[in-house]
Design an enzyme around this catalytic site. Sequence first.
Site, PDB file in Angstrom:
ATOM      1  CD  GLU A  56     -32.548 -59.177  60.459  1.00  0.00           C
ATOM      2  OE1 GLU A  56     -33.132 -58.294  61.120  1.00  0.00           O
ATOM      3  OE2 GLU A  56     -32.798 -59.406  59.263  1.00  0.00           O
ATOM      4  CB  THR A  84     -36.513 -55.541  60.845  1.00  0.00           C
ATOM      5  OG1 THR A  84     -35.431 -56.233  60.258  1.00  0.00           O
ATOM      6  CG2 THR A  84     -36.530 -55.831  62.344  1.00  0.00           C
ATOM      7  CG  HIS A 133     -29.160 -57.871  58.417  1.00  0.00           C
ATOM      8  ND1 HIS A 133     -28.771 -57.570  57.134  1.00  0.00           N
ATOM      9  CD2 HIS A 133     -30.331 -57.208  58.624  1.00  0.00           C
ATOM     10  CE1 HIS A 133     -29.664 -56.765  56.585  1.00  0.00           C
ATOM     11  NE2 HIS A 133     -30.617 -56.527  57.466  1.00  0.00           N
ATOM     12  CG  ASP A 185     -36.716 -60.168  60.944  1.00  0.00           C
ATOM     13  OD1 ASP A 185     -36.280 -61.235  60.467  1.00  0.00           O
ATOM     14  OD2 ASP A 185     -36.079 -59.095  60.923  1.00  0.00           O
ATOM     15  CG  HIS A 186     -37.459 -60.510  57.256  1.00  0.00           C
ATOM     16  ND1 HIS A 186     -36.223 -60.847  56.765  1.00  0.00           N
ATOM     17  CD2 HIS A 186     -37.272 -59.405  58.026  1.00  0.00           C
ATOM     18  CE1 HIS A 186     -35.329 -59.972  57.194  1.00  0.00           C
ATOM     19  NE2 HIS A 186     -35.930 -59.086  57.981  1.00  0.00           N
TER      20      HIS A 186
HETATM   21  C1  GP9 Z   1     -31.763 -52.852  61.254  1.00  0.00           C
HETATM   22  C2  GP9 Z   1     -32.364 -54.196  61.396  1.00  0.00           C
HETATM   23  C3  GP9 Z   1     -32.305 -54.960  60.099  1.00  0.00           C
HETATM   24  O1  GP9 Z   1     -31.963 -52.029  62.346  1.00  0.00           O
HETATM   25  O2  GP9 Z   1     -33.611 -54.139  61.927  1.00  0.00           O
HETATM   26  O3  GP9 Z   1     -33.244 -54.535  59.219  1.00  0.00           O
HETATM   27  P1  GP9 Z   1     -33.778 -55.345  57.943  1.00  0.00           P
HETATM   28  O4  GP9 Z   1     -32.834 -55.051  56.820  1.00  0.00           O
HETATM   29  O5  GP9 Z   1     -33.829 -56.799  58.245  1.00  0.00           O
HETATM   30  O6  GP9 Z   1     -35.126 -54.775  57.733  1.00  0.00           O
HETATM   31 MN    MN Z   2     -34.812 -58.091  59.534  1.00  0.00          MN
END
Ligand code: GP9
Ligand code: MN
Length: 408
Positions: free
Chosen positions: A41, A83, A198, A257-258
């Site tokens: 994340e 994500t 996150h 992921d980003h």
């Molecule tokens: C939530 C997680 C976070 O299940 O994948 O999502 P994001 O806000 O980073 O897309």
């Molecule tokens: Mn994410």
Amino acid sequence: AFADETKLMDTQQYVQANYTPPNKEYYGLAKGRNLILISLESTQNFVINSTLNGKEISPFLNHFLKDSFYFPNIYHQTGQGKTSDAEFIVENSLYPLNRGAVFFTHSGNTYASMAKKLQTAGYYTAAMHANNKSFWNRNIMYKSIGYQKFFSSTSYEITPNNSVGWGLKDIPFFEQSANLIRSLPNPYYVKLITLTNHHPFRLNEEDNLIDEYDSDDPIVNRYFTTVRYEDEALKHFIQKLKEENLYKRSIIVLYGDHHGISENHHAAMSHYLRKEITPYDSFNLHRVPFIIHIPGITDQGKGITFSTVGGQIDIRPTILHLLGIETKEDVQFGHDLLSPSFKQYVIFRDGRFVTDQYLWTANTCYLRESGIAVDVEQCKPYIGKESKIFMYSDKIIYGDLLRFNKER
Ligand code: GP9
Ligand code: MN
């Protein structure tokens, strides 16, 4: 339907003309192994091998890299689907849409995902993420992607004690996941998605392993601490895999992921990096770590750092080739990063691009390595070339064209 089939053939022709054959040296290196894929994340590459107040931000990963294939020049290519967009790219090697989340808008499509390919090759496929199953429409989309089992929040023991922010903390998440992995039929492909790092990057006091940064931006200040915690969770997980005898027969792949720190926080980032953040730096902050760890092969210091410039779009073919699974007939837009004929050219929806030599952003042509701005003419051969590629990829999604794919 005939017209649609023709569209698919057009795209197939385009994709096949750009096919990149695998590198014989690496093809099948992890054949038959269990694939453990981890989505990290909001993990950006700038934290790797960096310090805060003299302390490493990712001490475990820094060490793990030396025992892995590590790609420091991989750019995330996600849009509003965050994500889920990263998941989409990695599974399908298609570009997510320029608006909305494809997990919501096209969850009923037929996809030729990595999960489906691995299932055909005899793998059991599963996804693990301790959030509500319907978040990002995963419960629907995961069926189209082809995970045989989705372990969502109901598969985990989640209490106020082991949670923070968005939910289950990464250390108990990995701990419980390892127990779930034990019960999977071999060989398996399991994808795990972390959560603690996150936005807005909250931690319990006892999980603070590094002091917060001291700028006047609390988001940036805390980011380092949640990255540090995620790193610790990864260390525990690898240790647990070893203890449970799940380690040796696996290939472990990690990707960010980003970005977690958006442009709105550049003042504090500029403070941390001790330099002005130009459009060039801002673009490069979109790099995410991509790490491939193959026990018995890349460990004991036998890792290699590849400076190859690529995108998340390239993850699917790279993994499949390492597993000894062909992608020659696949409709995919990425290429095997380990291939000697890999073309370094990463594209973005807003027209930015990066090659081994150049980085094009804000109507400026930069030399990629030095960040020196050069004459726009040098970037010209690539400018605008991305739109055709996105068009082909989008047509697949909008027309649900893979339902015509004979391969399936
Ligand atoms: C939530 C997680 C976070 O299940 O994948 O999502 P994001 O806000 O980073 O897309
Ligand atoms: Mn994410």
